[in-house]
Design a protein around this motif. Structure first.
Motif, mmCIF file in Angstrom:
data_model
loop_
_atom_site.group_PDB
_atom_site.id
_atom_site.type_symbol
_atom_site.label_atom_id
_atom_site.label_comp_id
_atom_site.label_asym_id
_atom_site.label_seq_id
_atom_site.Cartn_x
_atom_site.Cartn_y
_atom_site.Cartn_z
ATOM 1 N N VAL A 231 -2.645 -3.838 -9.847
ATOM 2 C CA VAL A 231 -1.991 -3.574 -10.817
ATOM 3 C C VAL A 231 -0.585 -2.963 -10.085
ATOM 4 N N LYS A 232 -1.039 -3.112 -8.848
ATOM 5 C CA LYS A 232 0.745 -2.328 -8.693
ATOM 6 C C LYS A 232 1.223 -3.004 -8.128
ATOM 7 N N ALA A 233 1.186 -4.568 -8.114
ATOM 8 C CA ALA A 233 2.156 -5.573 -8.265
ATOM 9 C C ALA A 233 2.743 -6.078 -9.493
ATOM 10 N N ASP B 236 -2.346 6.912 -5.997
ATOM 11 C CA ASP B 236 -2.355 8.182 -5.882
ATOM 12 C C ASP B 236 -3.111 9.550 -5.641
ATOM 13 N N GLY B 237 -4.836 9.406 -5.807
ATOM 14 C CA GLY B 237 -5.924 10.168 -6.227
ATOM 15 C C GLY B 237 -6.799 9.796 -6.713
ATOM 16 N N ILE B 238 -7.837 10.974 -7.305
ATOM 17 C CA ILE B 238 -9.007 10.402 -7.522
ATOM 18 C C ILE B 238 -8.881 10.807 -8.805
ATOM 19 N N GLY B 239 -8.788 9.833 -10.214
ATOM 20 C CA GLY B 239 -8.295 10.468 -11.150
ATOM 21 C C GLY B 239 -9.830 10.157 -12.059
ATOM 22 N N ARG C 282 0.554 -1.239 -0.116
ATOM 23 C CA ARG C 282 -0.220 -0.074 0.427
ATOM 24 C C ARG C 282 0.454 1.281 0.524
ATOM 25 N N THR C 283 2.057 0.979 1.092
ATOM 26 C CA THR C 283 2.459 2.120 0.637
ATOM 27 C C THR C 283 3.404 1.922 -0.301
ATOM 28 N N ASP C 284 3.568 1.586 -0.479
ATOM 29 C CA ASP C 284 5.034 1.445 -2.118
ATOM 30 C C ASP C 284 4.948 2.181 -3.125
ATOM 31 N N PRO C 285 5.485 3.237 -3.295
ATOM 32 C CA PRO C 285 5.000 4.051 -4.866
ATOM 33 C C PRO C 285 5.280 3.239 -6.086
ATOM 34 N N PRO D 65 -12.617 6.801 2.536
ATOM 35 C CA PRO D 65 -12.249 5.925 2.368
ATOM 36 C C PRO D 65 -11.526 4.424 1.756
ATOM 37 N N HIS D 66 -11.552 4.174 0.509
ATOM 38 C CA HIS D 66 -10.529 3.496 -0.381
ATOM 39 C C HIS D 66 -9.747 4.041 -0.754
ATOM 40 N N LEU D 67 -9.530 5.529 -0.720
ATOM 41 C CA LEU D 67 -8.130 5.883 -1.213
ATOM 42 C C LEU D 67 -7.432 5.689 -0.206
ATOM 43 N N ALA D 68 -7.308 6.026 1.260
ATOM 44 C CA ALA D 68 -6.435 5.427 2.484
ATOM 45 C C ALA D 68 -6.331 3.824 1.966
ATOM 46 N N GLN D 69 -7.314 3.335 2.206
ATOM 47 C CA GLN D 69 -7.526 2.033 2.386
ATOM 48 C C GLN D 69 -6.551 0.950 0.775
ATOM 49 N N SER D 70 -6.634 2.185 -0.409
ATOM 50 C CA SER D 70 -5.884 1.184 -1.587
ATOM 51 C C SER D 70 -4.219 1.837 -1.378
ATOM 52 N N GLY D 71 -4.005 3.157 -0.786
ATOM 53 C CA GLY D 71 -2.351 3.468 -1.146
ATOM 54 C C GLY D 71 -2.835 4.672 -2.040
#
Ligand code: PEP
Ligand code: MG
Length: 766
Positions: free
Chosen positions: A709-711, A466-469, A433-436, A458-464
């Motif tokens: 997607v981050k993985a 960058d913002g809301i696109g 979550r916190t990895d860029p 809350p999904h913004l913080a939970q998912s880590g």
């Protein structure tokens, strides 16, 4: 001999006495048949009970050979008794033996009886057995005798369902073992839990009425309240407009005034039932018959009537209209016939595991909210209400679109494994979550989420992320009961910006019109809604709505960055005109001394293929461009995104889409302008890989996709992917899609593509 008016009441009184007397369930059945035979002046009265295999066993008799009790079994559908159980209908014959379905059983000694009256013993639409009276003479039983026997059958059903009678496996067994109801996934996931009916069904236990006047009054009062409720619902502004919901309510109103229905309930009270007993009695009467009606129209009408009966029973029992205020189990699977978005929000999220709706489709507003709350949900689950009882164990498989009711231990074990597996994977993603999101060769990719409600935040913080696109502003409009005025809108947008805590939020201006109708706005239905008067087209024509929103956004973003995004831009002129309106409102607000946003950007969505052929002019003026791949794909392939038969038919990684996106990415580079993509495509790891290879560095997706997607991004060498995609696009040849090559590349170079994480279906507001 027809019964006197007092007959049914005397019968009911005697039945009550029998129920209260000590003794076994079997003894009671024996007394009941004796009593019925006596009061109905019948030579025979028998009770047959349905076994698990569907056969019917003679359980008690007065008049037939006692040795046949528990020894005579009629196979499913055999004889008149089997026919009654199968059809759920009363059979009244002066000469039973001449009926083609008659089946003679010598051990019973019934050869000397001619007339036959048999009624189903049913509860909740399920036939538990058959109650029969017979006479020697050839006679047609009178309608009040039929009715009396049906009322007794209802009492008998309660007795059988209580589990008091040995050898009767009870109501649950008769209801069928573990049916699977199929539906349409609305919000992905798997949930195990116990059923709570959104509109609780009242189980009528008190059937015998002592005080006729009191019961008449109670029924009259409940009917009055029911009518008032329906009138109030019809006046609500959010359903005042035309539409299916309105038609249903109009039908309800008609039924609530139906003199036939009400008359029958009154009659049942006169015959000695309580008001709730009368409601149940009349409902039972119609239930099985109507539900087997081949005509869907009549089945639907009965369901309306059934629903009204439930409402009446709730009024009589003084119960709340919905279960939201009741004590819920910790693993609630909420089952509803229909449900509004606000109603779902009334429930305690902590206790909700899953949601099943009989009618709700993917585009329904409650589906949007279920998705926002992250509750696995299934819609279009036909007949689910009939199939479940409150408290039943159930599994909602919102990946396959199946509800398992009263699942067996094997099924529970298999699903528990699946849930544990998914949880492990989620845990791994939570660790990222916190990895860029940086590729192995150092390319930073912005991973944003799509949102549309305050409850999404809350999904913004939970998912880590960058913002809301993409913030779809129309969703709050769609679930609001009336038009959102400027200050209400400003308050919502401010809450969104506050919750984002400085992370960027891109507000898309209203994308309504076409098939995204707001119930409180008069809008016409269109032949081709997705090609219709919608989004920016509507905003430019109905400027008051657009400018109110623009001003609300300016107000909310005081001192902060403000990103406008214009949907469905089709010509450059439309972008210019919308931009001019926004700039005029910025001037207007400055003139009034409003604190201004820190910085304003006005972007365009690229959803209509026309812009591909005017791409340089677009990039020359837009502050940023975001590809709406859901619409772009539907227009490039001329393939309705909401048509299930076309789903998956055209490849998003097909060459036409790839060339279009390549062209857009190249223009963004030429003009040095920010480029993003915010359609469903970005939610799938393999598609996201293709986008990064094409040069996209900002993509926006469903929150649950951020992890997979981050993985993928962390395990990707973007340079190599670009090299491959470049070569494949430029190479002449017969290639139709990049899918296979990209999948092969991912496999060979160890890029993590989570196939198990089925792409969460993006919310489709319309
Ligand atoms: C799109 O079309 O890709 C998009 C993001 O907008 P929506 O899904 O709301 O139409
Ligand atoms: Mg769109």
């Amino acid at each position: 001999m027809p019964l006197s008016d007092a007959g049914p009441r005397i019968l009911l009184r005697r039945l009550r006495q029998i129920m209260a007397e000590p003794g076994s369930g079997q003894e009671r059945l024996d007394k009941i048949v004796r009593q019925i035979a006596n009061l109905m002046v019948a030579e025979v009265c028998s009770i047959y009970i349905r076994r698990q295999d569907g056969s019917l066993e003679l359980f008690a008799t007065e008049g037939l050979n006692p040795a046949a009790v528990h020894n005579t079994h009629m196979a499913r559908n055999e004889g008149l008794v089997g026919m009654i159980a199968e059809n759920g209908e009363t059979v009244n014959l002066p000469d039973a033996r001449s009926h083609p379905s008659f089946s003679y059983r010598p051990e019973t000694g019934e050869e000397s009886y001619h007339s036959f009256l048999g009624v189903p013993v049913q509860r909740g639409g399920i036939v538990l057995g058959v109650l029969v009276v017979q006479n020697r003479t050839q006679r047609h039983y009178a309608s009040d005798e039929e009715e009396a026997l049906q009322t007794i059958a209802m009492v008998l059903a309660e007795h059988l369902a209580s589990g008091d009678v040995q050898g009767v496996s009870g109501y649950a067994a008769a209801r069928g073992r573990s049916p699977i109801v199929k539906g349409q996934p609305l919000s992905d996931g798997i949930a195990l839990g116990h059923v709570v009916l959104h509109e609780p069904r009242v189980v009528v236990r008190n059937l015998f009425g002592d005080d006729l006047k009191l019961e008449r009054r109670r029924l009259a009062r409940a009917i009055r309240t029911l009518r008032q409720d329906i009138d109030r619902m019809l006046q609500r502004r959010d359903i005042a407009g035309p539409g299916e919901h309105r038609d249903v309510l109009d039908t309800y109103r008609m039924f609530a005034r139906d003199s036939g229905w009400i008359g029958k309930m009154r009659e049942a009270i006169e015959k000695g039932l309580t008001a709730e007993g009368a409601v149940e009695r009349v409902r039972n009467d119609t239930r099985v018959r109507m539900m087997r009606h081949a005509d869907a129209f009549w089945r639907e009408r009965f369901r309306d009537l059934d629903d009204l009966s439930d409402r009446l029973l709730r009024h009589l029992a003084g119960r709340e209209a919905t279960a939201a205020g009741e004590a819920l189990p910790e693993d609630t699977i909420l089952v509803a016939r229909t449900m509004g978005p606000a109603e779902l929000l009334d429930y305690d999220r902590e206790r909700l595991r899953g949601l099943v709706i009989e009618e709700g489709g993917l585009a329904s507003h409650v589906a949007i909210v279920a998705k926002a709350l992250g509750i696995p949900a299934i819609g279009q689950a036909r007949r689910i209400i009939e199939a479940v009882e409150a408290g039943d164990a159930a599994i909602v498989d919102a990946l396959e679109g199946e509800v398992h009711i009263r699942p067996t231990a094997d099924v529970i074990a298999a699903y528990s494994d699946k849930v544990r597996f998914r949880a492990r994977r989620q845990k791994r993603y939570a660790g990222l979550r916190t990895d860029p999101a940086v590729t192995r060769d150092g390319e930073r990719v912005r991973l944003n989420i799509n949102a549309g409600l305050t409850v999404d935040m809350p999904h913004l913080a939970q998912s880590g992320a960058d913002g809301i696109g993409l913030f779809r502003t129309e969703i709050e409009f769609m679930i609001a009961p009336s038009l959102l005025l400027r200050d209400r809108q400003a308050a919502i947008y401010k809450r969104i910006l506050d919750a984002a805590g400085g992370r960027p939020v891109v507000f898309r201006t209203l994308d309504i019109g076409g098939d995204k109708l707001l119930p409180y706005l008069a809008q016409e239905k269109e032949e081709n809604p997705s090609l219709g008067w919608r989004a920016l087209r509507m905003s430019l024509d109905s400027q008051a709505l657009f400018r109110t929103q623009v001003r609300a956004l300016i107000k909310a973003a005081a001192g902060r960055d403000l990103d406008f995004m214009l949907p469905m831009v089709t010509t450059i002129d439309e972008y210019d005109r919308a931009r001019a309106l926004i700039e005029a409102d910025l001037d207007w607000s400055r003139g009034r001394g409003w604190p201004q946003p820190e910085r304003v950007r006005i972007g365009a969505m690229l959803e209509v293929p026309s812009l591909l052929f005017d791409i340089d002019r677009l990039f020359a003026r837009a502050d940023f461009v975001s590809v709406g791949s859901n619409d772009l794909c539907q227009f490039i392939y001329a393939s309705d995104r909401n048509n299930a038969r076309l789903a998956g038919r055209y490849d998003t990684l097909g060459m036409p889409m790839m060339r279009a996106l390549d062209l857009v990415a190249a223009a963004a580079r030429r003009h040095d302008k920010p480029l993003a993509l915010c359609g469903e495509m970005a939610s799938r790891p393999l598609e996201a890989l293709a986008l990064i290879a094409l040069g996209f560095r900002s993509i926006s997706m469903a929150p649950a996709s951020i992890g997979p997607v981050k993985a993928m991004v962390l395990s990707l060498d973007a340079g190599r992917a670009t090299g491959l995609v470049r070569r494949l696009i430029d190479e002449p040849g017969e290639r139709a899609s990049l899918r296979d090559e990209l999948a092969g590349f991912a496999l060979d170079s160890g890029v993590e593509i989570d196939d198990m994480a089925r792409p969460p279906r993006e919310r489709r507001p319309a």
